[in-house]
Design a protein around this motif. Sequence first.
Motif, PDB file in Angstrom:
ATOM      1  N   ALA A 173      23.601  39.769  43.724  1.00  0.00           N
ATOM      2  CA  ALA A 173      23.638  39.136  42.291  1.00  0.00           C
ATOM      3  C   ALA A 173      24.351  40.214  41.237  1.00  0.00           C
ATOM      4  CB  ALA A 173      22.479  39.009  41.617  1.00  0.00           C
ATOM      5  N   ALA A 174      24.311  41.489  41.641  1.00  0.00           N
ATOM      6  CA  ALA A 174      25.254  42.340  40.832  1.00  0.00           C
ATOM      7  C   ALA A 174      26.778  41.940  41.294  1.00  0.00           C
ATOM      8  CB  ALA A 174      24.896  43.806  41.356  1.00  0.00           C
ATOM      9  N   GLY A 175      26.955  41.833  42.509  1.00  0.00           N
ATOM     10  CA  GLY A 175      28.484  41.705  43.178  1.00  0.00           C
ATOM     11  C   GLY A 175      28.667  40.382  42.342  1.00  0.00           C
ATOM     12  N   THR A 176      28.135  39.579  42.220  1.00  0.00           N
ATOM     13  CA  THR A 176      28.427  38.123  41.734  1.00  0.00           C
ATOM     14  C   THR A 176      28.804  38.335  39.992  1.00  0.00           C
ATOM     15  OG1 THR A 176      27.318  36.822  42.807  1.00  0.00           O
ATOM     16  CG2 THR A 176      27.807  36.038  40.555  1.00  0.00           C
ATOM     17  N   LEU A 177      28.158  39.305  39.622  1.00  0.00           N
ATOM     18  CA  LEU A 177      28.562  39.681  38.061  1.00  0.00           C
ATOM     19  C   LEU A 177      29.874  40.478  37.994  1.00  0.00           C
ATOM     20  CD1 LEU A 177      25.280  41.168  36.515  1.00  0.00           C
ATOM     21  CD2 LEU A 177      26.170  38.693  36.530  1.00  0.00           C
ATOM     22  N   ILE A 178      30.128  41.372  38.982  1.00  0.00           N
ATOM     23  CA  ILE A 178      31.409  42.145  39.132  1.00  0.00           C
ATOM     24  C   ILE A 178      32.513  41.132  39.296  1.00  0.00           C
ATOM     25  CG2 ILE A 178      32.793  43.638  40.494  1.00  0.00           C
ATOM     26  CD1 ILE A 178      30.811  45.265  38.982  1.00  0.00           C
ATOM     27  N   ASN A 179      32.486  40.321  40.084  1.00  0.00           N
ATOM     28  CA  ASN A 179      33.665  39.295  40.472  1.00  0.00           C
ATOM     29  C   ASN A 179      33.740  38.126  39.520  1.00  0.00           C
ATOM     30  OD1 ASN A 179      34.420  40.529  43.101  1.00  0.00           O
ATOM     31  ND2 ASN A 179      32.439  39.857  43.634  1.00  0.00           N
ATOM     32  N   GLU A 180      32.781  37.489  38.902  1.00  0.00           N
ATOM     33  CA  GLU A 180      32.769  36.635  37.959  1.00  0.00           C
ATOM     34  C   GLU A 180      33.068  36.944  36.568  1.00  0.00           C
ATOM     35  OE1 GLU A 180      32.756  33.124  38.737  1.00  0.00           O
ATOM     36  OE2 GLU A 180      32.698  33.873  40.863  1.00  0.00           O
ATOM     37  N   SER A 181      32.960  38.201  36.329  1.00  0.00           N
ATOM     38  CA  SER A 181      32.994  38.646  34.821  1.00  0.00           C
ATOM     39  C   SER A 181      34.521  39.062  34.944  1.00  0.00           C
ATOM     40  CB  SER A 181      32.136  39.963  34.669  1.00  0.00           C
ATOM     41  OG  SER A 181      32.445  41.052  35.376  1.00  0.00           O
ATOM     42  N   GLY A 182      35.099  39.391  35.829  1.00  0.00           N
ATOM     43  CA  GLY A 182      36.580  39.846  36.077  1.00  0.00           C
ATOM     44  C   GLY A 182      36.604  41.444  35.901  1.00  0.00           C
ATOM     45  N   ALA A 183      35.441  41.860  36.246  1.00  0.00           N
ATOM     46  CA  ALA A 183      35.349  43.670  36.175  1.00  0.00           C
ATOM     47  C   ALA A 183      36.127  43.988  37.619  1.00  0.00           C
ATOM     48  CB  ALA A 183      33.879  44.006  36.181  1.00  0.00           C
ATOM     49  N   GLY A 184      35.973  43.231  38.667  1.00  0.00           N
ATOM     50  CA  GLY A 184      36.669  43.511  40.114  1.00  0.00           C
ATOM     51  C   GLY A 184      38.248  43.469  39.741  1.00  0.00           C
ATOM     52  N   LYS A 185      38.504  42.415  39.122  1.00  0.00           N
ATOM     53  CA  LYS A 185      40.246  42.272  38.997  1.00  0.00           C
ATOM     54  C   LYS A 185      40.654  43.460  38.138  1.00  0.00           C
ATOM     55  CE  LYS A 185      43.545  38.802  37.417  1.00  0.00           C
ATOM     56  NZ  LYS A 185      43.755  37.581  36.932  1.00  0.00           N
ATOM     57  N   ALA A 186      39.935  43.715  37.023  1.00  0.00           N
ATOM     58  CA  ALA A 186      40.180  44.904  36.207  1.00  0.00           C
ATOM     59  C   ALA A 186      40.342  46.081  36.799  1.00  0.00           C
ATOM     60  CB  ALA A 186      39.250  44.718  34.928  1.00  0.00           C
ATOM     61  N   ILE A 187      39.643  46.443  37.788  1.00  0.00           N
ATOM     62  CA  ILE A 187      39.527  47.650  38.591  1.00  0.00           C
ATOM     63  C   ILE A 187      40.859  47.832  39.359  1.00  0.00           C
ATOM     64  CG2 ILE A 187      38.755  48.898  40.327  1.00  0.00           C
ATOM     65  CD1 ILE A 187      35.814  47.886  39.448  1.00  0.00           C
ATOM     66  N   GLY A 188      41.209  46.549  39.701  1.00  0.00           N
ATOM     67  CA  GLY A 188      42.421  46.259  40.604  1.00  0.00           C
ATOM     68  C   GLY A 188      43.688  46.621  39.849  1.00  0.00           C
ATOM     69  N   GLU A 189      43.584  45.885  38.657  1.00  0.00           N
ATOM     70  CA  GLU A 189      44.861  46.035  37.802  1.00  0.00           C
ATOM     71  C   GLU A 189      44.899  47.743  37.261  1.00  0.00           C
ATOM     72  OE1 GLU A 189      43.842  43.328  34.769  1.00  0.00           O
ATOM     73  OE2 GLU A 189      44.597  41.279  36.125  1.00  0.00           O
ATOM     74  N   ALA A 190      43.964  48.275  37.170  1.00  0.00           N
ATOM     75  CA  ALA A 190      44.084  49.786  36.838  1.00  0.00           C
ATOM     76  C   ALA A 190      44.771  50.579  37.888  1.00  0.00           C
ATOM     77  CB  ALA A 190      42.563  50.405  36.483  1.00  0.00           C
ATOM     78  N   MET A 191      44.351  50.009  39.153  1.00  0.00           N
ATOM     79  CA  MET A 191      45.010  50.709  40.308  1.00  0.00           C
ATOM     80  C   MET A 191      46.384  50.579  40.151  1.00  0.00           C
ATOM     81  SD  MET A 191      43.639  50.303  44.207  1.00  0.00           S
ATOM     82  CE  MET A 191      44.265  48.513  44.413  1.00  0.00           C
ATOM     83  N   ALA A 192      46.774  49.252  40.009  1.00  0.00           N
ATOM     84  CA  ALA A 192      48.317  48.995  40.000  1.00  0.00           C
ATOM     85  C   ALA A 192      49.144  49.480  39.072  1.00  0.00           C
ATOM     86  CB  ALA A 192      48.186  47.278  40.000  1.00  0.00           C
ATOM     87  N   ALA A 193      48.267  49.840  37.887  1.00  0.00           N
ATOM     88  CA  ALA A 193      48.885  50.507  36.885  1.00  0.00           C
ATOM     89  C   ALA A 193      49.242  52.084  37.156  1.00  0.00           C
ATOM     90  CB  ALA A 193      48.117  50.378  35.494  1.00  0.00           C
TER      91      ALA A 193
END
Length: 477
Positions: A342-362
């Motif tokens: 369920a915690a993983g679902t929150l990370i992915n559905e909230s956009g937090a996972g994508k935000a971490i990736g975008e921070a990495m790309a930056a």
Amino acid sequence: MKEKKSNNTRVINLAVGPLLFLLCTTLLPHQYFSTVAARGAIGTIAWMAYWWITGPVDFAVTGFLPVAVNAVIQMADMGLVIANYADEIILLLLGASIITASWELSGLDKRIASFFLVMIGNELRSQVVFWFLLTTVLSAVLPNAVVCAAITPIAVSMLRYLGMEDIGESRTGSMILMTIAYGAGVGGMASPLGGAMNLVTVQYLEEVTGKEYIYWHWVIRFLPIMAVVIISNLIYLVCRCKKGENLGGSREYFVRQYHSMGKMSGDEKWGLGLFLAATVLSFTRQLYQDYLPGLKPAYVFIICAIIAFVIVKRDGSRLITWKSAEVKIIWDLLYIYAGGLAAGTLINESGAGKAIGEAMAALHLDGGFPTIFVIVAVTLLMSDMTSNTATAAVAMPIVISMVQGIGLNPVPYIYVATIGVNLSYMLPTSIRAIPVGYGMKPRFMLRHGVWLTVISIVSLSVTAWLLVTYWPSFSTI
């Protein structure tokens, strides 16, 4: 006085959890985590991790935090969050728990325990090496969760036979269960069949190259990586076992105990037969999945569990009843595992996972060693927060776009990301919830997991950089 101090510590730990949530929700950089939902998802993970490590409430209770927090601050569709508590793996774990409950009633648990103690010996180092290699080999071609769920009850039976009813208070017992979870995670990287996260990787490899991926190419390319991770993990685990440390008793004693048990009773044969049938059918699904596409491992275990309730013994009594089973089912295991999902679902559905990736790309990396180090570190740490498959789905497109943006071939960097996607050591999420459900304390896993995380990030980043730099085949499919 001591009890008062303990209560004060508990109150502090209770308060720190939601405080971490509030700090993450307000202080995480809005540049990347632009929504309250994304920051709240990270905060929920921090809250859960702290409570799991300090234990102010039961570990299973912490597993329900994603539901409670999401009801107040909606980070994801509640239906998606709730669905994790009836996930297929939860049903698999429930089925396995019911079947193995019959072992204790029939005495099969003692027979299995003495067999493994005779075969492996009682030295902790031998036990660690055996369980690590067994689960690593099996999870190379089978889903990690199935391997961990099938092997852990066998080890638990052995430990309880030795008197370790509270595995959380036993360093040796905790070490063995943790080893099984780690081995199951490591082995998944060896082939595309090791888990759904690898099939996600294969899909992206085929998309960026426009070619069909040949599975044995994966095995060849990951062979040196597997060698490094297996050797480094085993060295760490074995070194953590004290010289001469054992599980108690002597081999001669266990041999006598095993032979004194006589022939298997009918009850024992039923309990063992149902477990083996469920395990074998789960491990050989590829042979019948075209004919019975709905018969997945989770449902195989549930069917065998139902059969256990139907069987009538010669004396007219049933092999197992719900009343006798419900007190032996590891309920904690189900809710700890579900909470991690369920915690993983929150990370992915909230956009937090994508935000971490975008921070990495930056970070504007150039494809050299720092790029490889960041990819391995970020994907490995993300896998600790969510499922390996979810990490792959979020991280792969970000890694591909980042690498293509600097004009490089994305194939080797997809392989690099796969390393972190497969490995995770610290938190009781995904299959690491299984040993915690059986009694191992999360802080025990965290203490060892931090070291293995550091060792893996450093050693595998160096290994991956050497492969990308000096092995041309690593850049092809």
